[in-house]
Enzyme design. Sequence first.
Site, short mmCIF file in Angstrom:
data_model
loop_
_atom_site.label_atom_id
_atom_site.label_comp_id
_atom_site.label_asym_id
_atom_site.label_seq_id
_atom_site.Cartn_x
_atom_site.Cartn_y
_atom_site.Cartn_z
N PHE A 164 -17.87 -8.86 -4.31
CA PHE A 164 -19.27 -8.63 -3.95
C PHE A 164 -19.46 -8.54 -2.43
O PHE A 164 -20.58 -8.59 -1.95
CB PHE A 164 -20.15 -9.75 -4.52
CG PHE A 164 -20.10 -9.83 -6.02
CD1 PHE A 164 -20.96 -9.06 -6.80
CD2 PHE A 164 -19.18 -10.63 -6.66
CE1 PHE A 164 -20.91 -9.10 -8.19
CE2 PHE A 164 -19.12 -10.69 -8.05
CZ PHE A 164 -19.99 -9.92 -8.81
N LEU A 165 -18.35 -8.45 -1.66
CA LEU A 165 -18.50 -8.46 -0.21
C LEU A 165 -19.30 -7.27 0.28
O LEU A 165 -19.37 -6.23 -0.39
CB LEU A 165 -17.12 -8.49 0.47
CG LEU A 165 -16.13 -7.33 0.33
CD1 LEU A 165 -16.51 -6.12 1.12
CD2 LEU A 165 -14.75 -7.81 0.73
N ASN B 296 -25.18 -4.45 -8.14
CA ASN B 296 -25.44 -3.31 -7.25
C ASN B 296 -26.63 -2.46 -7.73
O ASN B 296 -27.38 -1.92 -6.92
CB ASN B 296 -24.18 -2.45 -7.09
CG ASN B 296 -23.29 -3.03 -5.99
OD1 ASN B 296 -23.64 -4.02 -5.35
ND2 ASN B 296 -22.14 -2.42 -5.76
N ASP C 19 0.86 -1.18 0.00
CA ASP C 19 0.00 0.00 0.00
C ASP C 19 0.90 1.24 0.00
O ASP C 19 2.03 1.19 0.50
CB ASP C 19 -0.92 0.01 1.23
CG ASP C 19 -2.16 0.89 1.02
OD1 ASP C 19 -3.26 0.33 0.87
OD2 ASP C 19 -2.00 2.14 0.97
N GLY D 173 -36.57 2.32 4.95
CA GLY D 173 -35.74 3.13 5.85
C GLY D 173 -35.24 4.37 5.15
O GLY D 173 -35.86 4.85 4.19
N LEU E 62 -35.27 -5.68 1.66
CA LEU E 62 -36.66 -5.23 1.58
C LEU E 62 -37.06 -4.49 2.85
O LEU E 62 -38.18 -4.60 3.30
CB LEU E 62 -37.59 -6.42 1.37
CG LEU E 62 -37.82 -6.93 -0.05
CD1 LEU E 62 -38.93 -7.97 -0.08
CD2 LEU E 62 -38.15 -5.80 -1.01
N LYS E 63 -36.08 -3.77 3.46
CA LYS E 63 -36.42 -3.05 4.68
C LYS E 63 -36.54 -1.56 4.37
O LYS E 63 -35.57 -0.94 3.92
CB LYS E 63 -35.32 -3.31 5.72
CG LYS E 63 -35.64 -2.75 7.06
CD LYS E 63 -35.19 -3.65 8.21
CE LYS E 63 -35.61 -3.08 9.55
NZ LYS E 63 -37.05 -2.92 9.69
N CYS F 295 -20.65 1.95 -1.82
CA CYS F 295 -20.71 1.39 -3.18
C CYS F 295 -21.94 1.70 -4.02
O CYS F 295 -21.81 2.04 -5.20
CB CYS F 295 -20.54 -0.12 -3.11
SG CYS F 295 -18.84 -0.57 -2.69
N GLU G 221 -19.69 -4.64 3.56
CA GLU G 221 -19.03 -4.21 4.79
C GLU G 221 -19.85 -4.69 5.98
O GLU G 221 -21.07 -4.62 5.97
CB GLU G 221 -18.86 -2.69 4.79
CG GLU G 221 -17.88 -2.25 3.70
CD GLU G 221 -17.62 -0.74 3.66
OE1 GLU G 221 -18.04 -0.04 4.58
OE2 GLU G 221 -16.98 -0.30 2.69
#
Length: 341
Positions: free
Chosen positions: A162-163, A222, A35, A268, A265-266, A275, A165
């Site tokens: 596809f992770l 996404n 890095d 909010g 499906l929540k 992302c 967080e």
Amino acid sequence: MKRKSDTISFVGLGYVGLCTATVMASKGLRIIGVDVDEKRIEQLRRGQPPFHEPQLQPLLKAAIRKKRMEFTTDASQLAEANSIFITVGTPTNPDGSIDLTYVKKATQDVGSAIAGSPSYHLIVIKSTVTPGTTADVVRPVLEASSEKNCGPDLGLCSNPEFLAEGSAIKGTLSPDKIVIGSIDAKSGGALTKLYRRIHQKIKVPTILTDPTTAETIKYASNAFLATRVSTINTIANICQRVPNSDVETVAKAIGLDPRIGSLYLKAGPGYGGSCFHKDLQALINYSQNKNYDPILFRATEETNEQQATRVVGMAEKLLGSLSFNNSSIISFLIAILCLLV
Ligand SMILES: NC(=O)c1ccc[n+]([C@@H]2O[C@H](COP(=O)([O-])OP(=O)(O)OC[C@H]3O[C@@H](n4cnc5c(N)ncnc54)[C@H](O)[C@@H]3O)[C@@H](O)[C@H]2O)c1
């Protein structure tokens, strides 16, 4: 001394790079992590992740104790591995497109590191990049800087991540799928073999395709998830105007339909995180440059923006004016509101 094929290099030790590298180390591979951020490298050498992610710290510490992970700012060490993953950031430009500065620089660093090496190297693009980037941008930069041609001596794959967080380690240990977009059969075979070694005990569905399709899969995924979030929020806003109608019951019921499913499906405040918005903006910009206006995804984004304002409005109604300019307090109140509604 481990063999080259037992060693994997990573360029970019952010969320994706560090989590993937740590999981690979936990499966017995040796990792060289590079890095440009010296402070991050120092922190990692002490076993301190730069962000919180469940299960990450103990795995990282164990890997360092077993001498399976080394961290450096010296990109020339990348060539010690046969497989080199590029996991640098792809931030958003003002027009919504992605900024490829880090990807190009990382590719150049990789090319310079492997130039003159007689070994086969496989370069894997894990950063999220718009369709065509691996073939049209990465490949020429890689070939020029390594003075090699992609093919029998130099492999190249797109391998989108596809992770999510918060469940990154769990998701990397047992992913729902692996997508490999390779420039040739040798590259695809090498990466498939590496993943089989990591997921020895589980069978992970693997999609083998070309790099451009692999890149498209990431954006499609996404865009689809973000559109689900905006859809349920639209339903919630309609329910609010209908006496006695309860969006949670609606969501529960429609989620039982196997064609729909229950996740994302929540209702909010809408999607946040690093992302969805970035990828939707990139996909919209990309499509418009191809003379196609993706009306649905523009509506998804607009719905999401309005939703945040709407939730603050609801909080104001419940708690009085929120005219102070303190976004953390507002976020806190939104979180409480979401628990209440
Ligand atoms: N964070 C997520 O949940 C997630 C999920 C899937 C995909 N992605 C994608 O994966 C990519 C990486 O995301 P992230 O969240 O890990 O990014 P990040 O910003 O957390 O980390 C990127 C790292 O790369 C380093 N870097 C930049 N240029 C470098 C160079 N030339 N050499 C070495 N290191 C360099 C930075 O210092 C930083 O530590 C992005 O394209 C992102 O869209 C992210």
